[in-house]
Design a protein around this motif. Structure first.
Motif, PDB file in Angstrom:
ATOM      1  N   ALA A 161      -5.591   5.118  -4.039  1.00 45.91           N
ATOM      2  CA  ALA A 161      -5.482   4.410  -2.618  1.00 45.91           C
ATOM      3  C   ALA A 161      -5.303   5.672  -1.695  1.00 45.91           C
ATOM      4  CB  ALA A 161      -4.273   3.276  -2.711  1.00 45.91           C
TER       5      ALA A 161
ATOM      6  N   GLN B 148      -4.899   1.581  -8.559  1.00 40.69           N
ATOM      7  CA  GLN B 148      -6.252   2.653  -8.500  1.00 40.69           C
ATOM      8  C   GLN B 148      -5.896   3.375  -7.250  1.00 40.69           C
ATOM      9  OE1 GLN B 148      -8.369  -1.185  -6.229  1.00 40.69           O
ATOM     10  NE2 GLN B 148      -9.508   0.781  -6.015  1.00 40.69           N
TER      11      GLN B 148
ATOM     12  N   SER C 253      -1.663  -1.179  -6.413  1.00 41.53           N
ATOM     13  CA  SER C 253      -3.112  -1.475  -6.545  1.00 41.53           C
ATOM     14  C   SER C 253      -3.692  -1.161  -7.794  1.00 41.53           C
ATOM     15  CB  SER C 253      -3.942  -0.945  -5.377  1.00 41.53           C
ATOM     16  OG  SER C 253      -3.776   0.828  -5.606  1.00 41.53           O
TER      17      SER C 253
ATOM     18  N   LEU D  62      -9.049   2.201  -2.809  1.00 49.19           N
ATOM     19  CA  LEU D  62      -8.533   1.363  -2.075  1.00 49.19           C
ATOM     20  C   LEU D  62      -8.339   1.901  -0.518  1.00 49.19           C
ATOM     21  CD1 LEU D  62      -7.506  -1.662  -1.231  1.00 49.19           C
ATOM     22  CD2 LEU D  62      -5.275  -0.793  -2.032  1.00 49.19           C
TER      23      LEU D  62
ATOM     24  N   THR E 249     -13.324   3.688   0.463  1.00 47.72           N
ATOM     25  CA  THR E 249     -13.774   2.434  -0.139  1.00 47.72           C
ATOM     26  C   THR E 249     -15.121   2.617  -0.884  1.00 47.72           C
ATOM     27  OG1 THR E 249     -12.779   1.115   1.237  1.00 47.72           O
ATOM     28  CG2 THR E 249     -14.504   0.171   0.178  1.00 47.72           C
TER      29      THR E 249
ATOM     30  N   LEU F 217       0.998  -2.380  -1.124  1.00 52.10           N
ATOM     31  CA  LEU F 217      -0.405  -2.540  -1.639  1.00 52.10           C
ATOM     32  C   LEU F 217      -0.897  -1.683  -2.199  1.00 52.10           C
ATOM     33  CD1 LEU F 217      -2.504  -4.957  -1.740  1.00 52.10           C
ATOM     34  CD2 LEU F 217      -3.454  -4.267   0.408  1.00 52.10           C
ATOM     35  N   ALA F 218      -0.894  -0.400  -1.475  1.00 54.72           N
ATOM     36  CA  ALA F 218      -1.361   0.780  -2.102  1.00 54.72           C
ATOM     37  C   ALA F 218      -0.778   1.264  -3.422  1.00 54.72           C
ATOM     38  CB  ALA F 218      -1.370   1.993  -1.215  1.00 54.72           C
TER      39      ALA F 218
END
Length: 536
Positions: free
Chosen positions: A516, A514, A512, A492, A487, A508-509
């Motif tokens: 992660a 971005q 995202s 992420l 972070t 989610l990763a």
């Protein structure tokens, strides 16, 4: 003479060879000339946080694109810090141009940051140059040819400001790369004497099988023979893991031992002994080696060694073995045993290593590439992950260096921005290149996920320590919050402490947009049964 400088001509030659980006940490002298000349040719400079990571990125870029990789460093500490990455390129057979600042002739008085850089490089590189010949571009062409000729590897160019800023002398005609030698008829006859008497050959595919044309020849040959195929780590995907003839990885260990002892012949297809463990060859059956080049250290007196194009050699061998010696059920049973061994190990807390691999595999998009660091985690990853094409998995196996997964993943993301890439690393390997997380963000990487097997220890060495009945000492790292660190770098960061959290975190990763990182708590006790099951 022309109005073009040597450094501009060098950049133009690199662009013509397919180089689209180069990597490094700049200094204040020739680095600035190279960055500017490259930009005028459409070549992007990617500034990294460490020179070793830059070398690994450049080598991985070469493996993925077919163009030579380019590393740039400043003199002294810059080049010295790149040594591990250059050694990886040498032993992992990646074509790499190492460009470093040197001292000017009028600086004979200078001692600051000065040592014999060429001497430092000499054990690792195939050739060296100061671009001081009357035709420097012909010299550069010879260096690139040397880097790209089997066995591929690094070459060293020391840049002197007064030289590279000089006008380019009139150039000659670029030399054509030499053709691969035709397979030797005597060697082919010796191979025929082995294979024509074989009913149950096993094919071991090595890193050369990932080269263009070789993978297709491997697939044709295995199917013509109906022979089971094992792949070294660097050959993974050259023969599709989903193919019914694919058994799993070759690590000269316990997991593949039963298959190889049931064979009556072994064909090493593009295998390179740099991937073999430093133990004697353990199989008594006659073995045929197909290779693009000879080796510095004869690993074993093979029954036949055929040097040349793998595709040409395989074409001549295809009719030498009649299919049918192996039943589909036998091969399937060997494959199942390999996967069972990779799932060994009870878990008291956290996530089992094999469960983490299979969870990521289930959630990963089709065609995702993986990069894999050295460490205990690599055994279940390489045994269980399904790769379907060459370079579907990137791993250092010749040098087997830690710290390679993240820079290799960055290189993959930049070379193929639309292809997801997942880096599997241990906590120790990630610590060695943690600063490159900033490089990934600055370079605009997307579709990049790092999965950390966070067991707070050097687990591979701890297993060996316990097996030798030494006290538990010196192997633990202590706890690190990698999700929190991610972070801080603009990633992420997600923490996973149990199996039930894995799938949602992966989804989610991957969604995202971005970079992660999944910081996964691993029970390292599982490795104490998993490693013996695979390696013995």
């Amino acid at each position: 003479m022309t109005d073009t400088t040597i450094i501009q001509a060098l950049a133009e030659r690199l662009a013509a060879r397919g180089v689209r980006r180069f990597f490094g940490v700049p200094g204040g002298d020739c680095s600035l000339d190279l960055i500017e000349a490259a930009a005028r040719c459409g070549i992007e400079f990617v500034v990294t946080r460490t020179e070793t990571a830059a070398a690994i990125m450049a080598a991985a870029t070469a493996q993925l694109t077919g163009a030579p990789g380019v590393l740039m460093t400043t003199r002294g500490p810059g080049l010295a810090n790149a040594v591990n990455g250059i050694a990886a390129a040498a032993l992992d057979r990646a074509p790499l141009l190492v460009l470093a600042d040197g001292h000017e002739p009028q600086q004979e008085h200078a001692s600051h940051q000065r040592f014999d850089q060429a001497a430092l490089m000499r054990p690792l590189v195939k050739a060296e140059s100061w671009l001081a010949e009357p035709d420097p571009m012909a010299e550069l062409d010879r260096l690139i040819a040397a880097a790209c000729a089997p066995p591929q590897g690094p070459v060293y160019i020391e840049l002197i400001g007064g030289r590279i800023r000089a006008p380019l002398p009139a150039a000659g005609t670029p030399a054509e790369p030499p053709a691969a030698p035709a397979p030797d008829s005597a060697a082919m006859a010796a191979a025929g004497a082995v294979l024509r008497g074989s009913r149950r050959p096993v094919i071991i595919a090595g890193l050369q099988a990932a080269e263009p044309g070789a993978a297709a020849a491997l697939r044709d040959l295995a199917r013509a023979w109906g022979a089971p195929v094992l792949s070294t780590y660097m050959a993974k995907g050259s023969f599709p893991d989903s193919d019914p003839l694919a058994v799993g990885p070759f690590i000269a260990g316990a997991a593949e031992d039963a298959l190889l002892r049931a064979a009556d012949a072994i064909l090493l297809f593009g295998a390179d002994p740099i991937e073999f463990l430093p133990t004697p060859w353990r199989y008594a059956v006659p073995t045929v080696m197909l290779t693009t080049h000879r080796f510095d250290r004869p690993f074993h007196p093979w029954a036949a060694e055929i040097v040349g194009s793998l595709a040409d050699s395989a074409g001549q061998l295809a009719g030498m073995v009649a299919p049918g010696g192996w039943s589909p059920a036998e091969i399937a049973a060997q494959r199942a045993a390999m996967r069972t061994a990779a799932r060994t190990g009870a878990v008291g807390h956290g996530v089992a290593p094999h469960a983490l691999v299979e969870g990521v595999m289930a959630a990963a998009p089709a065609g995702a590439r993986i990069t894999v660091d050295a460490g205990a985690h690599m055994l279940p990853v390489m045994a269980l992950w399904q790769a379907e094409a060459p370079r579907g998995a990137l791993i250092s196996r010749g040098l087997a260096t830690m710290g390679g997964a993240l820079p290799s993943a960055i290189a993959s993301s930049l070379a193929e921005p639309d292809r997801p890439v997942i880096a599997f690393t241990g906590d120790g390997g990630l610590m060695m290149g943690l600063a490159e997380m900033a490089t990934a963000v600055q370079a605009g990487c997307r579709g990049l996920v790092v999965v950390v097997f966070n067991d707070a220890a050097m687990s591979m060495i701890e297993v060996k320590q316990r097996r030798r009945q030494f006290p538990a000492r010196g192997m633990e790292y202590g706890s690190t919050d990698f999700a929190g660190l991610a972070t801080c770098f603009g990633w992420l960061g997600l923490r996973v402490t149990g199996p039930e959290e894995l799938a949602p975190a992966l989804q989610l990763a991957l969604a995202s947009g971005q970079p992660a990182l999944l910081d996964v708590a691993i029970d390292r006790e599982a490795y104490h049964t998993l490693l013996p099951a695979l390696r013995g």
